[in-house]
Design a protein around this motif. Structure first.
Motif, PDB file in Angstrom:
ATOM      1  N   GLN A  56       0.863  -1.187   0.000  1.00 20.85           N
ATOM      2  CA  GLN A  56       0.000   0.000   0.000  1.00 20.85           C
ATOM      3  C   GLN A  56       0.899   1.236   0.000  1.00 20.85           C
ATOM      4  O   GLN A  56       1.670   1.455   0.931  1.00 20.85           O
ATOM      5  CB  GLN A  56      -0.904  -0.018   1.239  1.00 20.85           C
ATOM      6  N   ARG A  57       0.774   2.025  -1.051  1.00 19.33           N
ATOM      7  CA  ARG A  57       1.597   3.222  -1.173  1.00 19.33           C
ATOM      8  C   ARG A  57       1.050   4.338  -0.302  1.00 19.33           C
ATOM      9  O   ARG A  57      -0.168   4.545  -0.220  1.00 19.33           O
ATOM     10  CB  ARG A  57       1.612   3.702  -2.628  1.00 19.33           C
ATOM     11  N   SER A  58       1.918   5.068   0.377  1.00 17.20           N
ATOM     12  CA  SER A  58       1.511   6.234   1.166  1.00 17.20           C
ATOM     13  C   SER A  58       2.530   7.341   0.984  1.00 17.20           C
ATOM     14  O   SER A  58       3.686   7.094   0.642  1.00 17.20           O
ATOM     15  CB  SER A  58       1.385   5.881   2.657  1.00 17.20           C
ATOM     16  N   GLU A  59       2.108   8.571   1.218  1.00 19.11           N
ATOM     17  CA  GLU A  59       2.997   9.718   1.092  1.00 19.11           C
ATOM     18  C   GLU A  59       3.030  10.566   2.363  1.00 19.11           C
ATOM     19  O   GLU A  59       3.721  11.580   2.403  1.00 19.11           O
ATOM     20  CB  GLU A  59       2.555  10.606  -0.088  1.00 19.11           C
ATOM     21  N   ASP A  60       2.285  10.161   3.407  1.00 23.58           N
ATOM     22  CA  ASP A  60       2.156  11.030   4.577  1.00 23.58           C
ATOM     23  C   ASP A  60       3.291  10.867   5.579  1.00 23.58           C
ATOM     24  O   ASP A  60       3.547  11.764   6.376  1.00 23.58           O
ATOM     25  CB  ASP A  60       0.803  10.788   5.275  1.00 23.58           C
ATOM     26  N   ASP A  61       4.003   9.741   5.570  1.00 25.04           N
ATOM     27  CA  ASP A  61       5.061   9.522   6.560  1.00 25.04           C
ATOM     28  C   ASP A  61       6.420   9.761   5.897  1.00 25.04           C
ATOM     29  O   ASP A  61       7.172   8.847   5.614  1.00 25.04           O
ATOM     30  CB  ASP A  61       4.968   8.108   7.122  1.00 25.04           C
ATOM     31  N   PHE A  62       6.728  11.032   5.670  1.00 30.30           N
ATOM     32  CA  PHE A  62       7.921  11.417   4.930  1.00 30.30           C
ATOM     33  C   PHE A  62       9.109  11.721   5.828  1.00 30.30           C
ATOM     34  O   PHE A  62      10.240  11.816   5.368  1.00 30.30           O
ATOM     35  CB  PHE A  62       7.625  12.656   4.078  1.00 30.30           C
ATOM     36  N   GLY A  63       8.866  11.934   7.127  1.00 29.12           N
ATOM     37  CA  GLY A  63       9.955  12.185   8.065  1.00 29.12           C
ATOM     38  C   GLY A  63      10.428  13.622   8.050  1.00 29.12           C
ATOM     39  O   GLY A  63       9.895  14.469   8.762  1.00 29.12           O
ATOM     40  N   LEU A  64      11.431  13.916   7.234  1.00 33.94           N
ATOM     41  CA  LEU A  64      12.007  15.248   7.132  1.00 33.94           C
ATOM     42  C   LEU A  64      12.233  15.588   5.668  1.00 33.94           C
ATOM     43  O   LEU A  64      12.485  14.698   4.851  1.00 33.94           O
ATOM     44  CB  LEU A  64      13.348  15.324   7.874  1.00 33.94           C
ATOM     45  N   VAL A  65      12.167  16.856   5.347  1.00 30.99           N
ATOM     46  CA  VAL A  65      12.550  17.320   4.021  1.00 30.99           C
ATOM     47  C   VAL A  65      14.042  17.647   4.068  1.00 30.99           C
ATOM     48  O   VAL A  65      14.482  18.454   4.891  1.00 30.99           O
ATOM     49  CB  VAL A  65      11.737  18.556   3.598  1.00 30.99           C
ATOM     50  N   MET A  66      14.822  17.011   3.190  1.00 26.45           N
ATOM     51  CA  MET A  66      16.270  17.133   3.242  1.00 26.45           C
ATOM     52  C   MET A  66      16.783  17.998   2.103  1.00 26.45           C
ATOM     53  O   MET A  66      16.359  17.854   0.949  1.00 26.45           O
ATOM     54  CB  MET A  66      16.917  15.747   3.169  1.00 26.45           C
ATOM     55  N   ALA A  67      17.727  18.886   2.421  1.00 25.07           N
ATOM     56  CA  ALA A  67      18.451  19.621   1.385  1.00 25.07           C
ATOM     57  C   ALA A  67      19.534  18.732   0.788  1.00 25.07           C
ATOM     58  O   ALA A  67      19.749  18.706  -0.423  1.00 25.07           O
ATOM     59  CB  ALA A  67      19.063  20.889   1.959  1.00 25.07           C
ATOM     60  N   THR A  68      20.250  18.008   1.664  1.00 24.93           N
ATOM     61  CA  THR A  68      21.136  16.909   1.271  1.00 24.93           C
ATOM     62  C   THR A  68      20.902  15.821   2.317  1.00 24.93           C
ATOM     63  O   THR A  68      20.111  15.988   3.240  1.00 24.93           O
ATOM     64  CB  THR A  68      22.622  17.318   1.271  1.00 24.93           C
ATOM     65  N   SER A  69      21.609  14.705   2.186  1.00 20.81           N
ATOM     66  CA  SER A  69      21.405  13.643   3.184  1.00 20.81           C
ATOM     67  C   SER A  69      21.904  14.048   4.561  1.00 20.81           C
ATOM     68  O   SER A  69      21.627  13.381   5.553  1.00 20.81           O
ATOM     69  CB  SER A  69      22.112  12.357   2.740  1.00 20.81           C
ATOM     70  N   VAL A 108       1.102  -1.907  13.108  1.00 23.33           N
ATOM     71  CA  VAL A 108       2.440  -1.831  13.699  1.00 23.33           C
ATOM     72  C   VAL A 108       3.214  -0.774  12.916  1.00 23.33           C
ATOM     73  O   VAL A 108       3.359  -0.887  11.695  1.00 23.33           O
ATOM     74  CB  VAL A 108       3.166  -3.186  13.636  1.00 23.33           C
ATOM     75  N   ALA A 109       3.686   0.261  13.602  1.00 23.18           N
ATOM     76  CA  ALA A 109       4.313   1.396  12.919  1.00 23.18           C
ATOM     77  C   ALA A 109       5.763   1.565  13.320  1.00 23.18           C
ATOM     78  O   ALA A 109       6.116   1.503  14.494  1.00 23.18           O
ATOM     79  CB  ALA A 109       3.546   2.683  13.233  1.00 23.18           C
ATOM     80  N   ASN A 110       6.586   1.817  12.325  1.00 27.10           N
ATOM     81  CA  ASN A 110       7.968   2.250  12.526  1.00 27.10           C
ATOM     82  C   ASN A 110       8.210   3.433  11.570  1.00 27.10           C
ATOM     83  O   ASN A 110       8.689   3.266  10.477  1.00 27.10           O
ATOM     84  CB  ASN A 110       8.941   1.114  12.216  1.00 27.10           C
ATOM     85  N   VAL A 111       7.897   4.652  11.984  1.00 31.74           N
ATOM     86  CA  VAL A 111       7.235   4.937  13.227  1.00 31.74           C
ATOM     87  C   VAL A 111       6.220   6.054  12.950  1.00 31.74           C
ATOM     88  O   VAL A 111       6.155   7.032  13.635  1.00 31.74           O
ATOM     89  CB  VAL A 111       8.261   5.286  14.319  1.00 31.74           C
ATOM     90  N   GLY A 112       5.434   5.867  11.868  1.00 28.20           N
ATOM     91  CA  GLY A 112       4.483   6.887  11.448  1.00 28.20           C
ATOM     92  C   GLY A 112       3.309   7.011  12.405  1.00 28.20           C
ATOM     93  O   GLY A 112       2.640   6.025  12.717  1.00 28.20           O
ATOM     94  N   TYR A 113       3.028   8.212  12.828  1.00 24.99           N
ATOM     95  CA  TYR A 113       1.991   8.428  13.831  1.00 24.99           C
ATOM     96  C   TYR A 113       0.590   8.535  13.225  1.00 24.99           C
ATOM     97  O   TYR A 113      -0.400   8.304  13.910  1.00 24.99           O
ATOM     98  CB  TYR A 113       2.306   9.673  14.664  1.00 24.99           C
ATOM     99  N   LEU A 114       0.474   8.890  11.935  1.00 23.56           N
ATOM    100  CA  LEU A 114      -0.858   8.988  11.337  1.00 23.56           C
ATOM    101  C   LEU A 114      -1.531   7.622  11.284  1.00 23.56           C
ATOM    102  O   LEU A 114      -2.735   7.496  11.550  1.00 23.56           O
ATOM    103  CB  LEU A 114      -0.775   9.599   9.929  1.00 23.56           C
ATOM    104  N   SER A 115      -0.778   6.596  10.966  1.00 20.56           N
ATOM    105  CA  SER A 115      -1.348   5.246  10.940  1.00 20.56           C
ATOM    106  C   SER A 115      -1.748   4.794  12.341  1.00 20.56           C
ATOM    107  O   SER A 115      -2.747   4.092  12.522  1.00 20.56           O
ATOM    108  CB  SER A 115      -0.363   4.259  10.319  1.00 20.56           C
ATOM    109  N   LEU A 116      -0.975   5.210  13.354  1.00 16.76           N
ATOM    110  CA  LEU A 116      -1.365   4.902  14.738  1.00 16.76           C
ATOM    111  C   LEU A 116      -2.666   5.607  15.095  1.00 16.76           C
ATOM    112  O   LEU A 116      -3.567   5.011  15.696  1.00 16.76           O
ATOM    113  CB  LEU A 116      -0.251   5.327  15.704  1.00 16.76           C
ATOM    114  N   ALA A 117      -2.781   6.882  14.696  1.00 15.87           N
ATOM    115  CA  ALA A 117      -4.004   7.636  14.978  1.00 15.87           C
ATOM    116  C   ALA A 117      -5.207   7.007  14.290  1.00 15.87           C
ATOM    117  O   ALA A 117      -6.309   6.927  14.867  1.00 15.87           O
ATOM    118  CB  ALA A 117      -3.834   9.085  14.528  1.00 15.87           C
TER     119      ALA A 117
END
Length: 365
Positions: A56-69, A108-117
């Motif tokens: 299942q594809r999702s786009e909401d658990d992106f973590g951080l927007v990075m300029a570089t790694s 079970v999430a590692n570690v997106g909170y929207l899916s937990l909600a």
């Protein structure tokens, strides 16, 4: 029974943690249906997860927007979270409805909170496990950005309401949450295929094979080597770096990454739970690049000084020289390791998931 595993798509470290847990759980409960929800591509998942799963594809658990790694784009990260939380209730309702339609029994999430909600709103069991949580990370980088205060409150509520939060060690302390530490490592331990690798790549006895733990999304240029350097080192990295003197791609190396970690002479990486634990278990000499602002760095620095062959350089990635890499390999290869590490953390988490599932079965009976 149907379990949905939600994996954060910020790099590959969360997959490195989730993959062994999914494998252990699938071994114990082969009759369970597994769905993996993530922003990572299916083919990337299949490199780490051999068990059958729905995608299942999702786009909401992106973590951080990075300029570089290495560099977080703080304003862009804050804006993206503020935009998500402007429609947060609708997003949670939609995902909760989707879970119920799919007859999901547990998340079970590692570690997106929207899916937990969403699981909490749907009345489903839900468990989180990770070495970090996004509330603490976003607060660390974006607490002073406009509109982030209410976002952090909603994030915290999602984590606080989950049935269990298993905190991996080494990792951040998470002192404001009720967590259960998992002291044994959650890690994939690769096979030693050094002879096969060196034969495939045609390496001479004096050449050093070096794996750079970066993805094709890396925006920084790699170190630049000469044709003379290529007689002493061969570097394995993302496809976008291949073709230069002394560089080949991971695909050309032809080994799964966890086997590569155990089969090369030196690893170069930014510090993070996944690569640090994999390298420690492999006894691999590892040169860590500066990542001083990452919340995990201070929490894990003592650990990786005690376990494994680690050294930190202050040289930026593009400025690394062949000489520095060869010298680091010599020093680190001579360093003593702490001995075998406990690696049954994935089993511990899989058993916790199974126990929560058994409670559901018992209630249903």
């Amino acid at each position: 029974m149907h379990i949905l595993f939600d994996i954060s798509a910020h790099g590959l470290g969360h997959l490195a943690q989730a993959g062994p847990v999914i494998e252990q759980f699938a071994t114990r409960r082969p009759a369970c249906d597994l769905t993996v929800r993530t922003g990572l591509d299916r083919e990337i998942l299949q490199r780490r997860i051999a068990a059958p799963f729905s995608y299942q594809r999702s786009e909401d658990d992106f973590g951080l927007v990075m300029a570089t790694s290495f560099v977080v784009d703080r304003p862009a990260t804050a804006r993206r979270y503020v935009e998500l939380h402007a429609r947060f209730d609708r997003a949670v309702d939609a995902l909760a409805a989707k879970m119920l339609t799919a007859r999901v029994d547990m998340v079970v999430a590692n570690v997106g909170y929207l899916s937990l909600a969403a699981a909490q709103r749907a009345g489903l069991r839900n468990l989180a496990f990770s070495s970090i949580n996004w509330r603490d990370v976003v607060r660390h980088y974006c607490a002073n950005e406009p509109g982030v205060g209410p976002v952090l409150i909603e994030m915290e509520a999602c984590y606080r309401r989950c049935d269990a939060f298993l905190r991996l060690v080494p990792g951040t302390a998470m002192g404001e949450f009720e967590t259960t530490p998992v002291d044994s490592l959650v890690v994939s331990v690769g096979a030693d295929r050094r002879r096969e690798l060196r034969a495939r790549l045609g390496l001479g006895p004096e050449q050093i094979a070096i794996a750079f733990s970066f993805t094709d999304g890396e925006r920084q240029p790699p170190p630049s080597f000469s044709a003379a350097d290529a007689r002493n080192i061969l570097c394995v990295g993302p496809r976008i770096w291949a073709g230069r003197p002394a560089w080949i791609s991971f695909e050309e190396a032809g080994l799964p990454f966890v086997d590569l970690v155990r089969s090369v002479d030196l690893i170069v990486a930014k510090p993070g739970y996944g690569i640090v634990t994999e390298a420690a278990c492999a006894g691999a000499p590892t040169l860590l690049l500066p990542r001083d602002d990452w919340p995990e760095t201070s929490a894990t620095s003592e650990w990786h000084q005690r376990h494994g062959r680690f050294e930190t350089t202050q040289t930026p990635l593009p400025s690394l020289s062949a000489h520095e890499l060869i010298e680091a390999h010599a020093r680190l290869s001579a360093k003593q390791t702490s001995g075998p590490l406990r690696t049954d953390g994935a089993e511990t988490i899989a058993l916790t998931i199974a126990a929560l599932l058994d409670q559901l079965i018992h209630v249903g009976a």
